[in-house]
Enzyme design. Structure first.
Site, short mmCIF file in Angstrom:
data_model
loop_
_atom_site.label_atom_id
_atom_site.label_comp_id
_atom_site.label_asym_id
_atom_site.label_seq_id
_atom_site.Cartn_x
_atom_site.Cartn_y
_atom_site.Cartn_z
N HIS A 205 39.61 34.99 38.77
CA HIS A 205 39.95 36.40 38.58
C HIS A 205 41.31 36.70 39.20
O HIS A 205 41.84 35.91 39.97
CB HIS A 205 38.88 37.33 39.17
CG HIS A 205 38.70 37.27 40.66
ND1 HIS A 205 37.79 36.46 41.28
CD2 HIS A 205 39.33 37.95 41.66
CE1 HIS A 205 37.85 36.64 42.59
NE2 HIS A 205 38.79 37.54 42.85
N GLU B 277 39.53 42.12 39.39
CA GLU B 277 39.01 42.76 40.60
C GLU B 277 39.95 43.89 40.97
O GLU B 277 41.18 43.72 40.92
CB GLU B 277 38.95 41.73 41.74
CG GLU B 277 38.44 42.30 43.06
CD GLU B 277 38.39 41.25 44.17
OE1 GLU B 277 39.05 40.20 44.06
OE2 GLU B 277 37.69 41.50 45.17
N HIS C 116 45.83 39.39 44.83
CA HIS C 116 45.62 37.94 44.87
C HIS C 116 45.20 37.42 43.51
O HIS C 116 44.77 38.18 42.64
CB HIS C 116 44.60 37.53 45.94
CG HIS C 116 43.22 38.09 45.77
ND1 HIS C 116 42.82 39.27 46.33
CD2 HIS C 116 42.13 37.62 45.10
CE1 HIS C 116 41.55 39.50 46.04
NE2 HIS C 116 41.11 38.52 45.27
CO CO Z 1 39.08 38.29 44.87
#
Ligand code: CO
Length: 135
Positions: free
Chosen positions: A79, A130, A7
């Site tokens: 992020h 991440e 994502h």
């Molecule tokens: Co995230």
């Protein structure tokens, strides 16, 4: 080491307004809202055919993303999340290559119930990364 893009996360000052924008203006399908006290955010995911967009609002002024929104008051990309097969092995390999893992370096459980950790943006072209373990 890294696999699929899981994502892209956008920090938003007003989650309800962000939901309306993605649902009504962009026509995306949204997940149910989740509250993650450990991460200091409430969030939804917009499910796209090839990835997801995480829309997240800080729970309060102590949230890790509250400072980001002070500098980016209308919101912004916060992020990107890459999938890894074994997050402990990935972290060990990255640390051995000189990268820094944020916090205590231990994975925490993220929004999908999988272990996640974050890599220092200064080590990755100014981008907060991440890693999410997806087996
Ligand atoms: Co995230």
């Amino acid at each position: 080491l890294i696999g699929r893009l899981n994502h892209v996360a956008i920090a938003v000052p007003d989650l309800a307004a962000a939901i309306a924008l993605y649902r009504d203006t962009l026509g995306a399908t949204l997940s149910a809202e989740q509250v993650l006290p450990e991460h200091g955010v409430r969030l939804v995911f917009a499910d796209l055919p090839n990835t997801r967009i995480e829309l997240m609002e800080p729970l309060d002024t102590t949230s890790p993303i509250a400072g980001f929104l002070q500098k980016n008051s209308r919101g912004g990309i916060h992020h990107i999340c890459y999938e890894v097969g074994d997050i402990a092995a990935a972290a060990d390999e990255l640390v051995a290559k000189g990268a820094r893992v944020l916090g205590d370096g231990k994975p925490r459980i993220g929004a999908h119930g999988n272990p996640v950790l974050f890599l220092h943006p200064a080590d990755f072209l100014g981008t907060l990364i991440e890693l999410e373990e997806v087996r």
